[in-house]
Scaffold this motif. Structure first.
Motif, PDB file in Angstrom:
ATOM      1  N   ARG A   1      -5.002  16.553  -0.499  1.00 49.78           N
ATOM      2  CA  ARG A   1      -5.900  15.011  -0.602  1.00 49.78           C
ATOM      3  C   ARG A   1      -5.253  14.076   0.005  1.00 49.78           C
ATOM      4  O   ARG A   1      -4.301  13.416  -0.775  1.00 49.78           O
ATOM      5  CB  ARG A   1      -7.357  14.972  -1.410  1.00 49.78           C
ATOM      6  N   ILE A   2      -5.982  12.422   0.481  1.00 49.75           N
ATOM      7  CA  ILE A   2      -5.351  11.940   1.264  1.00 49.75           C
ATOM      8  C   ILE A   2      -5.343  10.499   0.104  1.00 49.75           C
ATOM      9  O   ILE A   2      -6.618  10.517  -0.109  1.00 49.75           O
ATOM     10  CB  ILE A   2      -5.317  10.835   2.333  1.00 49.75           C
ATOM     11  N   PHE A   3      -4.701   9.986  -1.333  1.00 46.89           N
ATOM     12  CA  PHE A   3      -5.463   8.580  -1.654  1.00 46.89           C
ATOM     13  C   PHE A   3      -4.354   7.175  -1.412  1.00 46.89           C
ATOM     14  O   PHE A   3      -3.180   7.229  -1.249  1.00 46.89           O
ATOM     15  CB  PHE A   3      -4.815   9.074  -2.948  1.00 46.89           C
ATOM     16  N   GLU A   4      -5.005   6.207  -0.954  1.00 50.88           N
ATOM     17  CA  GLU A   4      -4.466   4.712  -0.918  1.00 50.88           C
ATOM     18  C   GLU A   4      -3.917   4.692  -2.063  1.00 50.88           C
ATOM     19  O   GLU A   4      -5.514   4.360  -2.871  1.00 50.88           O
ATOM     20  CB  GLU A   4      -4.817   4.338   0.380  1.00 50.88           C
ATOM     21  N   MET A   5      -3.125   4.233  -2.415  1.00 51.65           N
ATOM     22  CA  MET A   5      -3.430   2.998  -4.227  1.00 51.65           C
ATOM     23  C   MET A   5      -2.524   1.944  -3.561  1.00 51.65           C
ATOM     24  O   MET A   5      -2.106   1.796  -2.563  1.00 51.65           O
ATOM     25  CB  MET A   5      -3.400   3.142  -5.121  1.00 51.65           C
TER      26      MET A   5
ATOM     27  N   ALA B   1       7.600   2.455   0.428  1.00 52.08           N
ATOM     28  CA  ALA B   1       6.621   2.253   0.534  1.00 52.08           C
ATOM     29  C   ALA B   1       6.175   1.472   1.647  1.00 52.08           C
ATOM     30  O   ALA B   1       5.789   0.526   1.747  1.00 52.08           O
ATOM     31  CB  ALA B   1       5.936   1.645  -1.061  1.00 52.08           C
ATOM     32  N   ASP B   2       5.424   1.867   2.647  1.00 58.34           N
ATOM     33  CA  ASP B   2       5.056   1.837   3.628  1.00 58.34           C
ATOM     34  C   ASP B   2       3.522   2.792   3.376  1.00 58.34           C
ATOM     35  O   ASP B   2       3.597   3.614   3.458  1.00 58.34           O
ATOM     36  CB  ASP B   2       5.955   1.622   4.926  1.00 58.34           C
ATOM     37  N   ASN B   3       2.570   1.753   4.775  1.00 56.76           N
ATOM     38  CA  ASN B   3       1.585   2.921   5.111  1.00 56.76           C
ATOM     39  C   ASN B   3       1.460   4.281   5.891  1.00 56.76           C
ATOM     40  O   ASN B   3       0.652   5.124   6.269  1.00 56.76           O
ATOM     41  CB  ASN B   3       0.589   1.661   6.097  1.00 56.76           C
TER      42      ASN B   3
ATOM     43  N   LYS C   1       0.780  -0.848   0.200  1.00 63.04           N
ATOM     44  CA  LYS C   1       0.135   0.624   0.303  1.00 63.04           C
ATOM     45  C   LYS C   1       0.865   1.418  -0.238  1.00 63.04           C
ATOM     46  O   LYS C   1       1.823   1.581   1.078  1.00 63.04           O
ATOM     47  CB  LYS C   1      -0.893   0.292   1.368  1.00 63.04           C
ATOM     48  N   VAL C   2      -0.124   2.353  -0.861  1.00 62.88           N
ATOM     49  CA  VAL C   2       0.790   3.860  -0.726  1.00 62.88           C
ATOM     50  C   VAL C   2       0.290   4.608  -0.630  1.00 62.88           C
ATOM     51  O   VAL C   2      -1.077   4.593  -0.957  1.00 62.88           O
ATOM     52  CB  VAL C   2       1.846   3.432  -2.061  1.00 62.88           C
ATOM     53  N   ARG C   3       0.767   5.642   0.036  1.00 66.55           N
ATOM     54  CA  ARG C   3      -0.110   7.037   0.480  1.00 66.55           C
ATOM     55  C   ARG C   3       0.437   7.913  -0.144  1.00 66.55           C
ATOM     56  O   ARG C   3       1.934   8.360   0.182  1.00 66.55           O
ATOM     57  CB  ARG C   3      -0.572   7.125   1.601  1.00 66.55           C
ATOM     58  N   PHE C   4      -0.574   8.836  -1.322  1.00 64.99           N
ATOM     59  CA  PHE C   4      -0.204   9.750  -1.575  1.00 64.99           C
ATOM     60  C   PHE C   4      -1.285  11.149  -1.188  1.00 64.99           C
ATOM     61  O   PHE C   4      -1.901  10.894  -0.419  1.00 64.99           O
ATOM     62  CB  PHE C   4      -0.498  10.287  -3.020  1.00 64.99           C
ATOM     63  N   ASN C   5      -0.160  12.656  -0.396  1.00 63.38           N
ATOM     64  CA  ASN C   5      -0.905  13.901  -0.277  1.00 63.38           C
ATOM     65  C   ASN C   5      -0.710  14.597  -1.658  1.00 63.38           C
ATOM     66  O   ASN C   5       0.108  14.963  -1.783  1.00 63.38           O
ATOM     67  CB  ASN C   5      -0.633  14.556   0.430  1.00 63.38           C
TER      68      ASN C   5
ATOM     69  N   LEU D   1      -7.349   5.850 -14.201  1.00 63.43           N
ATOM     70  CA  LEU D   1      -7.542   4.903 -15.655  1.00 63.43           C
ATOM     71  C   LEU D   1      -5.995   3.627 -14.998  1.00 63.43           C
ATOM     72  O   LEU D   1      -6.378   2.700 -15.838  1.00 63.43           O
ATOM     73  CB  LEU D   1      -6.650   6.124 -16.279  1.00 63.43           C
ATOM     74  N   LEU D   2      -5.717   4.076 -14.449  1.00 62.09           N
ATOM     75  CA  LEU D   2      -4.466   3.301 -14.117  1.00 62.09           C
ATOM     76  C   LEU D   2      -5.425   1.462 -13.870  1.00 62.09           C
ATOM     77  O   LEU D   2      -4.440   0.511 -13.946  1.00 62.09           O
ATOM     78  CB  LEU D   2      -3.080   3.274 -13.654  1.00 62.09           C
ATOM     79  N   ARG D   3      -5.914   2.002 -12.541  1.00 59.85           N
ATOM     80  CA  ARG D   3      -6.775   0.453 -12.284  1.00 59.85           C
ATOM     81  C   ARG D   3      -7.648  -0.011 -13.267  1.00 59.85           C
ATOM     82  O   ARG D   3      -7.433  -0.954 -12.887  1.00 59.85           O
ATOM     83  CB  ARG D   3      -7.561   1.187 -10.922  1.00 59.85           C
TER      84      ARG D   3
END
Length: 151
Positions: A15-19, A45-47, A7-11, A66-68
């Motif tokens: 806004r927070i996104f997890e994928m 890549a960690d939570n 799992k990877v988290r982006f701000n 689109l990537l999903r």
């Protein structure tokens, strides 16, 4: 069911996104995400870590979807020009183009429809397409473009 370890988290723009890293890997090696997972980049890549990207979060969610799914859905509130700019930043412009128009076919042109009309009699031929594109042939010279690009 096990715990996902990739799992990877982006701000993105606040806004927070997890994928999953697997989803991001769908972007390919030539994308920004491909560079992040390159061995020489030392990406963790960690939570617990959120990676900040100062970009448009509304466009990011479209590109992430689109990537999903390999399908492109652009909500009415997002201008295509803005989405293309963001896709270019992330290195996903080819993904957007493929989802919108299909895979690249080697630059082969296809005629979508002809509009019949009277030729001026000097060897000029004009054909128009339903999307506003047209072709004007005069002797050995051919012009292709949209209706606004041609005289």
């Amino acid at each position: 069911m096990g715990i996902q370890k990739d799992k990877v988290r982006f701000n993105v723009g606040g806004r927070i996104f997890e994928m999953t890293a697997t989803t991001l890997a769908n972007a390919g090696r030539n994308s920004m995400f491909g560079a992040m997972f390159d061995e020489s980049w030392n990406f963790v890549a960690d939570n617990s870590t959120k990676h900040f990207i100062d970009r448009n979060p509304d466009c990011f969610i479209v590109l992430l979807d689109l990537l999903r799914s390999s399908e492109l859905y652009v909500p009415e509130n997002i201008l295509e020009k803005l989405l293309y700019r963001e896709a270019l930043y992330y290195g996903l412009l080819d993904h957007v183009r493929t989802a919108k128009w299909g895979p690249f076919d080697g630059n082969r042109l296809t005629l979508s429809r002809s509009i019949k009309g009277q030729s001026p009699g000097d060897g000029t031929a004009i054909r128009g397409g339903p999307d506003g594109g047209c072709c004007i042939a005069h002797g050995s010279m051919v012009q292709l473009g949209t209706d606004s690009a041609l005289p």
